[in-house]
Design a protein around this motif. Structure first.
Motif, PDB file in Angstrom:
ATOM      1  N   ARG A   1     -35.683   4.078   2.006  1.00 17.29           N
ATOM      2  CA  ARG A   1     -37.129   4.238   2.170  1.00 17.29           C
ATOM      3  C   ARG A   1     -37.548   3.856   3.592  1.00 17.29           C
ATOM      4  O   ARG A   1     -38.410   4.485   4.187  1.00 17.29           O
TER       5      ARG A   1
ATOM      6  N   LEU B   1     -35.671  12.905   4.267  1.00 14.53           N
ATOM      7  CA  LEU B   1     -35.777  12.574   2.848  1.00 14.53           C
ATOM      8  C   LEU B   1     -34.370  12.248   2.361  1.00 14.53           C
ATOM      9  O   LEU B   1     -33.435  12.996   2.645  1.00 14.53           O
TER      10      LEU B   1
ATOM     11  N   GLY C   1     -35.837   9.172  -2.725  1.00 11.98           N
ATOM     12  CA  GLY C   1     -37.105   9.257  -1.991  1.00 11.98           C
ATOM     13  C   GLY C   1     -37.944  10.421  -2.468  1.00 11.98           C
ATOM     14  O   GLY C   1     -37.433  11.385  -3.043  1.00 11.98           O
ATOM     15  N   ARG C   2     -39.238  10.301  -2.228  1.00  9.19           N
ATOM     16  CA  ARG C   2     -40.157  11.375  -2.598  1.00  9.19           C
ATOM     17  C   ARG C   2     -41.025  11.732  -1.406  1.00  9.19           C
ATOM     18  O   ARG C   2     -41.363  10.885  -0.594  1.00  9.19           O
ATOM     19  N   LEU C   3     -41.392  13.010  -1.352  1.00 11.22           N
ATOM     20  CA  LEU C   3     -42.170  13.527  -0.239  1.00 11.22           C
ATOM     21  C   LEU C   3     -43.075  14.632  -0.743  1.00 11.22           C
ATOM     22  O   LEU C   3     -42.647  15.460  -1.547  1.00 11.22           O
TER      23      LEU C   3
ATOM     24  N   THR D   1     -30.441  16.590   2.133  1.00  6.35           N
ATOM     25  CA  THR D   1     -30.506  15.989   0.801  1.00  6.35           C
ATOM     26  C   THR D   1     -30.912  17.046  -0.214  1.00  6.35           C
ATOM     27  O   THR D   1     -31.938  17.718  -0.044  1.00  6.35           O
TER      28      THR D   1
ATOM     29  N   GLU E   1     -38.172  15.230  -4.830  1.00  5.12           N
ATOM     30  CA  GLU E   1     -37.454  13.965  -4.933  1.00  5.12           C
ATOM     31  C   GLU E   1     -35.999  14.205  -4.571  1.00  5.12           C
ATOM     32  O   GLU E   1     -35.340  15.087  -5.133  1.00  5.12           O
ATOM     33  N   GLY E   2     -35.498  13.416  -3.634  1.00  4.68           N
ATOM     34  CA  GLY E   2     -34.113  13.540  -3.207  1.00  4.68           C
ATOM     35  C   GLY E   2     -33.157  13.055  -4.278  1.00  4.68           C
ATOM     36  O   GLY E   2     -33.434  12.070  -4.967  1.00  4.68           O
TER      37      GLY E   2
ATOM     38  N   PHE F   1     -33.463  19.559   1.357  1.00  2.00           N
ATOM     39  CA  PHE F   1     -34.395  19.203   2.422  1.00  2.00           C
ATOM     40  C   PHE F   1     -33.574  18.750   3.621  1.00  2.00           C
ATOM     41  O   PHE F   1     -32.670  17.922   3.489  1.00  2.00           O
TER      42      PHE F   1
ATOM     43  N   CYS G   1     -32.592  18.179  -3.515  1.00  2.00           N
ATOM     44  CA  CYS G   1     -33.765  17.586  -4.150  1.00  2.00           C
ATOM     45  C   CYS G   1     -34.294  18.476  -5.266  1.00  2.00           C
ATOM     46  O   CYS G   1     -33.877  19.614  -5.424  1.00  2.00           O
TER      47      CYS G   1
ATOM     48  N   GLU H   1     -36.874   6.673   5.936  1.00  2.00           N
ATOM     49  CA  GLU H   1     -37.833   7.771   5.787  1.00  2.00           C
ATOM     50  C   GLU H   1     -39.135   7.498   6.534  1.00  2.00           C
ATOM     51  O   GLU H   1     -39.773   8.431   7.012  1.00  2.00           O
TER      52      GLU H   1
END
Length: 192
Positions: A154, A15, A19-21, A62, A82-83, A46, A64, A157
């Protein structure tokens, strides 16, 4: 820059800032990490899992933020993170409750820059990827397909690569090598 203490969420994924996860919070130690972060004891980081190492993760991590919660069909909790900031993990220790706490140094994020020329194919391909994978696109309220740094991160990732190989690109000072790498991949795929 000053070091900071962070609670680590470690998974076999990457991440990056912007970016989002979505992560399932399954183990008691994962729940402790979320609780400690929400109580304000630590900031959340993360980090990609690394086996057979002194550290439980790679040094590139990262910072987040938890931006949403969901309850899964099985009753478990999932969080969307979200990073925000690149970090370098300097050391880590495991608490009695199973949580990993790390000392981390903030690193400069890649700067935004426009996508121009032949690199526009990378942005168009990412847009197509998201159309085929709408569950990933749903994580974002807006995309930044015009920004080379955002698009590059992205791709890192989602590309099916080993974390160690991705992190060679992640640790670069800007997105240029990643842009070249993804462009080469896309061109080789089209030439087949």
């Amino acid at each position: 820059m000053r070091t900071k203490e962070v609670a680590l969420f470690i998974q076999d994924a990457v991440l990056l800032p912007g970016g989002r996860l979505e992560i399932s919070v399954v183990t008691p130690s994962d729940l402790c990490v979320v609780a400690d972060v929400l109580k304000g004891y630590y900031e959340l980081a993360f980090a990609p899992l690394k086996v057979n190492s002194d550290l439980p993760c790679y040094i590139a991590a990262t910072q987040c933020n938890i931006i949403d919660f969901n309850q899964l069909d099985n009753g478990c909790l999932s969080i969307i993170i979200e990073g925000s900031q690149r970090l370098k993990i300097l050391s880590a220790a495991k608490k009695r409750n199973g949580c990993w706490i790390a000392r981390a140094l903030p690193c400069p994020n890649w700067t935004q820059e426009p996508i121009v020329g032949e690199f526009e194919i990378i942005s168009a391909a990412l847009e197509q990827f998201y159309q085929v994978n709408p569950n990933l696109l749903e994580l974002y309220s807006q995309t930044h397909l015009e920004d080379a740094a955002w698009v590059s991160q992205r791709w890192l990732e989602v590309l099916p690569m080993y974390n160690r190989d991705k992190l060679i690109l992640v640790e670069q000072p800007n997105c240029h090598k990643t842009m070249d790498f993804v462009l080469h991949l896309l061109k080789s795929y089209v030439d087949v």
